[in-house]
Design a protein around this motif. Sequence first.
Motif, PDB file in Angstrom:
ATOM      1  N   ASP A   1      -0.491 -10.306  10.463  1.00  0.00           N
ATOM      2  CA  ASP A   1       0.512 -11.606   9.119  1.00  0.00           C
ATOM      3  C   ASP A   1       0.148 -10.287   8.074  1.00  0.00           C
ATOM      4  OD1 ASP A   1      -0.055 -13.758  10.572  1.00  0.00           O
ATOM      5  OD2 ASP A   1      -2.146 -13.962   8.670  1.00  0.00           O
ATOM      6  N   LEU A   2       0.142  -9.294   7.909  1.00  0.00           N
ATOM      7  CA  LEU A   2       0.634  -8.347   6.763  1.00  0.00           C
ATOM      8  C   LEU A   2       1.653  -7.985   8.136  1.00  0.00           C
ATOM      9  CD1 LEU A   2      -2.690  -6.780   5.582  1.00  0.00           C
ATOM     10  CD2 LEU A   2      -1.142  -8.696   4.602  1.00  0.00           C
ATOM     11  N   VAL A   3       1.253  -7.700   9.290  1.00  0.00           N
ATOM     12  CA  VAL A   3       2.858  -6.644   9.667  1.00  0.00           C
ATOM     13  C   VAL A   3       4.039  -7.943   9.337  1.00  0.00           C
ATOM     14  CG1 VAL A   3       3.972  -6.083  11.856  1.00  0.00           C
ATOM     15  CG2 VAL A   3       1.745  -5.872  11.359  1.00  0.00           C
ATOM     16  N   ASN A   4       3.332  -8.653   9.432  1.00  0.00           N
ATOM     17  CA  ASN A   4       5.210  -9.384  10.034  1.00  0.00           C
ATOM     18  C   ASN A   4       5.850 -10.153   8.438  1.00  0.00           C
ATOM     19  OD1 ASN A   4       4.883 -11.051  12.421  1.00  0.00           O
ATOM     20  ND2 ASN A   4       3.390 -12.175  11.727  1.00  0.00           N
ATOM     21  N   ALA A   5       4.607  -9.760   7.214  1.00  0.00           N
ATOM     22  CA  ALA A   5       5.227  -9.523   5.671  1.00  0.00           C
ATOM     23  C   ALA A   5       5.515  -8.981   5.167  1.00  0.00           C
ATOM     24  CB  ALA A   5       3.873 -10.489   5.039  1.00  0.00           C
ATOM     25  N   CYS A   6       4.864  -7.991   5.454  1.00  0.00           N
ATOM     26  CA  CYS A   6       4.857  -6.457   4.974  1.00  0.00           C
ATOM     27  C   CYS A   6       5.744  -5.486   5.705  1.00  0.00           C
ATOM     28  CB  CYS A   6       3.750  -5.830   4.249  1.00  0.00           C
ATOM     29  SG  CYS A   6       2.530  -6.928   3.541  1.00  0.00           S
ATOM     30  N   ASP A   7       6.038  -5.485   7.251  1.00  0.00           N
ATOM     31  CA  ASP A   7       7.166  -4.251   7.531  1.00  0.00           C
ATOM     32  C   ASP A   7       8.003  -4.193   7.515  1.00  0.00           C
ATOM     33  OD1 ASP A   7       6.642  -2.923   9.865  1.00  0.00           O
ATOM     34  OD2 ASP A   7       8.654  -3.759  10.758  1.00  0.00           O
ATOM     35  N   HIS A   8       8.768  -2.994   7.164  1.00  0.00           N
ATOM     36  CA  HIS A   8      10.196  -2.083   6.890  1.00  0.00           C
ATOM     37  C   HIS A   8      10.956  -1.148   7.925  1.00  0.00           C
ATOM     38  CE1 HIS A   8       9.637   0.234   3.387  1.00  0.00           C
ATOM     39  NE2 HIS A   8       7.956  -0.249   3.721  1.00  0.00           N
ATOM     40  N   TYR A   9      11.822  -1.279   7.793  1.00  0.00           N
ATOM     41  CA  TYR A   9      12.146   0.352   8.064  1.00  0.00           C
ATOM     42  C   TYR A   9      12.580   1.339   7.332  1.00  0.00           C
ATOM     43  CZ  TYR A   9      15.330   3.071  10.503  1.00  0.00           C
ATOM     44  OH  TYR A   9      16.201   4.708  10.837  1.00  0.00           O
ATOM     45  N   VAL A  10      11.939   2.356   7.443  1.00  0.00           N
ATOM     46  CA  VAL A  10      11.799   3.349   6.470  1.00  0.00           C
ATOM     47  C   VAL A  10      12.842   4.671   6.496  1.00  0.00           C
ATOM     48  CG1 VAL A  10      10.220   5.245   5.655  1.00  0.00           C
ATOM     49  CG2 VAL A  10       9.295   3.403   6.391  1.00  0.00           C
ATOM     50  N   SER A  11      12.886   5.004   8.010  1.00  0.00           N
ATOM     51  CA  SER A  11      13.840   6.228   8.128  1.00  0.00           C
ATOM     52  C   SER A  11      13.885   6.262   9.477  1.00  0.00           C
ATOM     53  CB  SER A  11      13.490   7.147   7.872  1.00  0.00           C
ATOM     54  OG  SER A  11      12.148   8.147   8.505  1.00  0.00           O
ATOM     55  N   GLN A  12      14.918   6.636  10.155  1.00  0.00           N
ATOM     56  CA  GLN A  12      14.830   6.892  11.733  1.00  0.00           C
ATOM     57  C   GLN A  12      13.494   7.704  11.897  1.00  0.00           C
ATOM     58  OE1 GLN A  12      18.637   9.060  12.903  1.00  0.00           O
ATOM     59  NE2 GLN A  12      18.202   8.754  15.005  1.00  0.00           N
ATOM     60  N   TYR A  13      12.981   9.101  11.680  1.00  0.00           N
ATOM     61  CA  TYR A  13      12.301   9.923  11.982  1.00  0.00           C
ATOM     62  C   TYR A  13      11.144   9.275  11.710  1.00  0.00           C
ATOM     63  CZ  TYR A  13       8.348  13.609  10.643  1.00  0.00           C
ATOM     64  OH  TYR A  13       7.476  14.220  11.249  1.00  0.00           O
ATOM     65  N   ARG A  14      10.602   8.351  10.937  1.00  0.00           N
ATOM     66  CA  ARG A  14       9.166   7.240  11.448  1.00  0.00           C
ATOM     67  C   ARG A  14       9.620   5.916  11.588  1.00  0.00           C
ATOM     68  NH1 ARG A  14       5.620   6.077   5.506  1.00  0.00           N
ATOM     69  NH2 ARG A  14       3.517   5.854   6.872  1.00  0.00           N
ATOM     70  N   GLY A  15      10.107   5.679  11.488  1.00  0.00           N
ATOM     71  CA  GLY A  15      10.757   4.351  12.116  1.00  0.00           C
ATOM     72  C   GLY A  15       9.944   3.276  10.674  1.00  0.00           C
ATOM     73  N   HIS A  16       9.089   2.242  11.397  1.00  0.00           N
ATOM     74  CA  HIS A  16       8.546   1.554  10.471  1.00  0.00           C
ATOM     75  C   HIS A  16       7.506   2.101  10.011  1.00  0.00           C
ATOM     76  CE1 HIS A  16      11.620  -2.671  11.492  1.00  0.00           C
ATOM     77  NE2 HIS A  16      12.098  -1.321  12.322  1.00  0.00           N
ATOM     78  N   ALA A  17       6.947   0.897   8.849  1.00  0.00           N
ATOM     79  CA  ALA A  17       5.933   1.513   8.089  1.00  0.00           C
ATOM     80  C   ALA A  17       6.174   0.402   7.002  1.00  0.00           C
ATOM     81  CB  ALA A  17       5.669   2.610   7.661  1.00  0.00           C
ATOM     82  N   PHE A  18       4.116  -0.055   6.287  1.00  0.00           N
ATOM     83  CA  PHE A  18       3.406  -1.385   6.297  1.00  0.00           C
ATOM     84  C   PHE A  18       2.710  -1.131   5.333  1.00  0.00           C
ATOM     85  CE2 PHE A  18       2.031  -2.672   9.418  1.00  0.00           C
ATOM     86  CZ  PHE A  18       0.849  -3.414   9.288  1.00  0.00           C
ATOM     87  N   GLY A  19       2.133  -1.552   4.261  1.00  0.00           N
ATOM     88  CA  GLY A  19       0.484  -1.477   3.670  1.00  0.00           C
ATOM     89  C   GLY A  19       0.284  -2.619   3.624  1.00  0.00           C
ATOM     90  N   GLY A  20      -0.733  -3.115   3.458  1.00  0.00           N
ATOM     91  CA  GLY A  20      -1.377  -4.362   1.724  1.00  0.00           C
ATOM     92  C   GLY A  20      -2.797  -4.495   2.654  1.00  0.00           C
ATOM     93  N   ARG A  21      -3.173  -5.805   2.031  1.00  0.00           N
ATOM     94  CA  ARG A  21      -4.543  -6.457   2.035  1.00  0.00           C
ATOM     95  C   ARG A  21      -4.466  -7.972   1.983  1.00  0.00           C
ATOM     96  NH1 ARG A  21      -7.914  -5.268  -3.382  1.00  0.00           N
ATOM     97  NH2 ARG A  21      -5.893  -5.134  -4.641  1.00  0.00           N
ATOM     98  N   ILE A  22      -5.331  -8.437   2.839  1.00  0.00           N
ATOM     99  CA  ILE A  22      -5.542 -10.009   3.347  1.00  0.00           C
ATOM    100  C   ILE A  22      -6.758 -10.861   2.482  1.00  0.00           C
ATOM    101  CG2 ILE A  22      -6.023 -11.598   4.436  1.00  0.00           C
ATOM    102  CD1 ILE A  22      -3.165 -11.470   5.704  1.00  0.00           C
ATOM    103  N   PHE A  23      -7.094 -11.688   2.041  1.00  0.00           N
ATOM    104  CA  PHE A  23      -8.370 -11.896   1.519  1.00  0.00           C
ATOM    105  C   PHE A  23      -8.617 -13.400   2.298  1.00  0.00           C
ATOM    106  CE2 PHE A  23      -7.070  -9.245  -1.925  1.00  0.00           C
ATOM    107  CZ  PHE A  23      -8.094  -8.224  -2.382  1.00  0.00           C
ATOM    108  N   ASP A  24      -9.689 -13.453   2.525  1.00  0.00           N
ATOM    109  CA  ASP A  24     -10.416 -14.749   2.848  1.00  0.00           C
ATOM    110  C   ASP A  24     -11.260 -15.189   2.377  1.00  0.00           C
ATOM    111  OD1 ASP A  24     -10.819 -15.779   6.169  1.00  0.00           O
ATOM    112  OD2 ASP A  24     -12.533 -15.535   5.185  1.00  0.00           O
ATOM    113  N   ASN A  25     -11.052 -16.758   1.969  1.00  0.00           N
ATOM    114  CA  ASN A  25     -12.643 -17.390   1.526  1.00  0.00           C
ATOM    115  C   ASN A  25     -13.523 -17.298   1.785  1.00  0.00           C
ATOM    116  OD1 ASN A  25     -12.764 -18.832   3.303  1.00  0.00           O
ATOM    117  ND2 ASN A  25     -11.629 -20.717   2.481  1.00  0.00           N
ATOM    118  N   GLY A  26     -14.306 -17.080   2.705  1.00  0.00           N
ATOM    119  CA  GLY A  26     -15.309 -15.990   4.134  1.00  0.00           C
ATOM    120  C   GLY A  26     -16.274 -15.013   2.490  1.00  0.00           C
ATOM    121  N   GLY A  27     -15.417 -14.626   1.817  1.00  0.00           N
ATOM    122  CA  GLY A  27     -15.461 -13.413   0.917  1.00  0.00           C
ATOM    123  C   GLY A  27     -15.461 -12.053   1.701  1.00  0.00           C
TER     124      GLY A  27
END
Length: 206
Positions: free
Chosen positions: A170-196
């Motif tokens: 889900d984080l890949v789908n929401a946050c992934d983006h192209y950075v450069s030809q050298y690095r390709g795609h990158a992303f970061g983030g976090r998801i919270f679940d109601n289970g704590g």
Amino acid sequence: MKINNLILQVVLVAIALLAGTVVSSPADNSVLKGTLFEGYSIEPLTYSGTVNGGQVNTTGTVEQIFKELSAKDPNFGSQESRSIETGLVTRAKTWQECLPIPGKPDLREADSEAISNGIGYLRRIGGTCGVGVRTCARVSCSWDSAIFICNDNPRHIDIASNQIATYTQDLVNACDHYVSQYRGHAFGGRIFDNGGWQVVVLREKC
């Protein structure tokens, strides 16, 4: 002459201090020392699953666990969706965010390809991943790109490996983006679940 010598000494001390700062900066950039995980302990991931019909309990990242269990059973991980779903924590995503996170400018993005490999390992090992009270555990790490789970509960919890994989995707789908030809795609983030608990993806030295 004494004044010149004093000036020279001051300059040398300043250079030494700057050099010390440069040397120490890579370690200071570690997310494990950053504010994102402040208040959490960092401990190894615990894993429970089955191999050849027998219960297995071990620790480590999914890459390490897969290597260990494949040595016991060459067919281990040959099928996907092996998770044990009974008696696990609640699974309902409540909130997610992508890097950059306000107030945390030092957090860096993980390489998308490395994280996708980690998702694949999670799907293949099945079973459950455990994390202790107010603790974060490194689930996967390759090419300095990591997946963590963090537990906000006053008790140990076990989470289906497939669920961690789903949230990470889900984080890949929401946050992934192209950075450069050298690095390709990158992303970061976090998801919270109601289970704590939460899944965190970012760049971290393995």
